[in-house]
Design an enzyme around this catalytic site. Structure first.
Site, PDB file in Angstrom:
ATOM      1  N   TYR A 151       0.462  -1.198   0.373  1.00  0.00           N
ATOM      2  CA  TYR A 151      -0.044  -0.198  -0.409  1.00  0.00           C
ATOM      3  C   TYR A 151       1.081   1.132   0.155  1.00  0.00           C
ATOM      4  O   TYR A 151       1.645   1.993   0.677  1.00  0.00           O
ATOM      5  CB  TYR A 151      -0.931   0.403   1.283  1.00  0.00           C
ATOM      6  CG  TYR A 151      -1.705   1.942   1.273  1.00  0.00           C
ATOM      7  CD1 TYR A 151      -2.731   1.086   1.035  1.00  0.00           C
ATOM      8  CD2 TYR A 151      -0.933   2.483   1.766  1.00  0.00           C
ATOM      9  CE1 TYR A 151      -3.415   3.002   1.193  1.00  0.00           C
ATOM     10  CE2 TYR A 151      -2.154   3.527   2.035  1.00  0.00           C
ATOM     11  CZ  TYR A 151      -3.010   3.313   1.317  1.00  0.00           C
ATOM     12  OH  TYR A 151      -3.653   4.896   1.378  1.00  0.00           O
TER      13      TYR A 151
ATOM     14  N   GLU B 129      -4.136   7.674  -3.397  1.00  0.00           N
ATOM     15  CA  GLU B 129      -3.502   6.106  -2.491  1.00  0.00           C
ATOM     16  C   GLU B 129      -3.582   4.907  -3.975  1.00  0.00           C
ATOM     17  O   GLU B 129      -4.002   4.560  -4.668  1.00  0.00           O
ATOM     18  CB  GLU B 129      -4.537   5.666  -1.435  1.00  0.00           C
ATOM     19  CG  GLU B 129      -5.701   5.308  -2.272  1.00  0.00           C
ATOM     20  CD  GLU B 129      -6.395   4.956  -0.222  1.00  0.00           C
ATOM     21  OE1 GLU B 129      -5.984   4.806   0.738  1.00  0.00           O
ATOM     22  OE2 GLU B 129      -7.336   3.885  -0.966  1.00  0.00           O
TER      23      GLU B 129
END
Ligand code: GDP
Ligand code: MN
Length: 396
Positions: A109, A197
């Site tokens: 991530y 993101e």
């Protein structure tokens, strides 16, 4: 403002991040053509909706042939997509992204957000990326790395290197990861994003050309600060009106800030702070607000009438509380709008009005004269009294 994944991938690519090729389609046949065009043994068909968690809801599927691409695309387009982020009724799917499929060795991530406690942008990273990242953040917060960034300097390469080591990248992965982080941080700052993101950022399995594998961004989610959109005309164009609440779009046209909520007491207030206080007071007296609505200081009678129309168009609304502290806003404008909304739309639900401030005397007279025509209308002497009256009216 939110954008779709395919638009976010374009932006990532524009800032130099490695993104596999993809084609946007809106039918099964187009998906089949896209599969052929991509010329990849595996492709991934992905619902383009603003909600996340698509993988868990069946909105992301790997396909290995044109026929499979067609049938999977038809299935995803045929019904609303329900994900952990949409609510049980789901959201309609109008477009799909067909992207070249990627072999994944590991998912990471990588994100940029605003750290409100430190007043600066922050790089967020985890070696436990993928569809369970929320669970990871909840259960093992230590697995999430946070690196604060000086907004004037941007993300410094030494910071990115530190994070790359913490994530456990090895060999050639390190310089690729550092580049990806610095580019994502540049994108975030230069586009005035509020969130950017990549989940997952993946490492592919090693092959002859890439003994350490390749780093690729295979999903992206970017939101922008609405207050900075005026300096990003290109980004403003990316808005998708289908994804927005029609009532919020309508409110915007009239310069009203309206946010729909889940309760049943509609609120019409001037000033964001007073609107928050009004919502708090409704909750204090045991009820729930149906919306946040700030008409602002310079709204016209027409705009305030529209505000009532928007509140009343929500079938959940069982009562309305008007709370005005007239400064720049004149109370008589609100009073006149109540009269005109009564004529144009009609108040079938209880309406409690509390007015103070500029032009309150003529406003009270207008309200008094209107009471015969609006039987559900009553007056609150102060904010607490008004909140009590509207919650009592609902309980009755
Ligand atoms: P999200 O669920 O809305 O976040 O959608 P993602 O694009 O992140 O996809 C969800 C998951 O599907 C990812 O975490 C991957 O595990 C998997 N996935 C997505 N694209 C590919 C791909 O090209 N190849 C493989 N093997 N898996 C993929
Ligand atoms: Mn994802």
């Amino acid at each position: 403002m939110k954008i779709h994944e395919y638009q976010a991938r374009d932006l990532l690519a524009k800032f130099g991040l490695p993104v596999p090729p993809g084609i946007v389609v809106s039918s099964g046949d187009e998906a089949a053509n896209a599969f052929t065009q991509l010329n990849s043994p595996v492709a991934v068909v992905k619902a383009q909706v603003h909600a996340g968690g698509r993988g868990k809801g069946g909105g992301v599927k790997l396909v290995k042939s044109t026929d499979e691409a067609r049938s999977v695309a038809n299935t995803i387009l045929s019904k609303p997509l329900v994900t952990p982020q949409t609510g049980p009724e789901g959201v309609p799917v109008r477009k799909l992204l067909v992207a070249a499929g990627v072999d994944i060795a590991k998912e990471y991530y990588l994100g940029m957000a605003v750290d409100r406690a430190r007043n600066c942008p922050v790089l967020i990273a985890s070696s436990e990326g993928g569809v369970e990242i929320e669970q990871v953040a909840h259960d093992t917060p230590d697995a999430i790395i946070r690196e604060p960034i000086d907004p004037a300097m941007g993300l410094q390469p030494f910071q990115a290197r530190k994070v790359a080591y913490q994530l456990g990248f090895k060999g050639k992965q390190i310089s690729q990861a550092v580049k990806a982080m610095v580019k994502l941080a540049n994108l975030f700052i230069q586009t005035d994003a509020s969130l950017a993101e990549i989940n997952p950022l993946v490492v592919t399995p090693p092959d002859a050309d890439n003994p350490d594998g390749q780093i690729l961004a295979i999903d992206a989610k970017i939101s922008f600060d609405d207050n900075a959109l005026f300096r990003h005309d290109d980004i403003k164009q990316l808005a998708d009106p289908h994804e927005e609440d029609p009532a919020e779009i309508q409110a915007n046209k009239f310069g009203l800030s309206y946010v729909k909520l889940d309760g049943n007491i509609g609120c019409l207030v001037n000033g964001a702070g007073l609107a928050m206080a009004t919502m708090d007071l409704i909750k204090l007296h045991g009820a729930e607000p149906a919306n946040f609505l700030d008409v602002g200081g310079s709204a016209t009678e027409e705009a305030v009438t529209e505000a009532f129309r928007i509140i009343l168009s929500d079938p959940k609304v069982k009562g309305i509380l008007v709370n005005i502290f007239g400064g720049i806003m004149k109370c008589d404008i609100i009073a006149r709008a109540i009269v005109s909304a009564a004529k144009q739309i009609g108040f079938k639900v209880p309406l409690v009005v509390r007015l103070e401030g500029t032009n309150v005397q003529p406003a009270r007279q207008i309200i008094k004269d209107a009471q015969a025509d609006i039987p559900t209308l009553s007056v609150g002497t102060d904010l607490t009294d008004a909140a009590k009256k509207i919650t009592a009216a609902l309980a009755a």
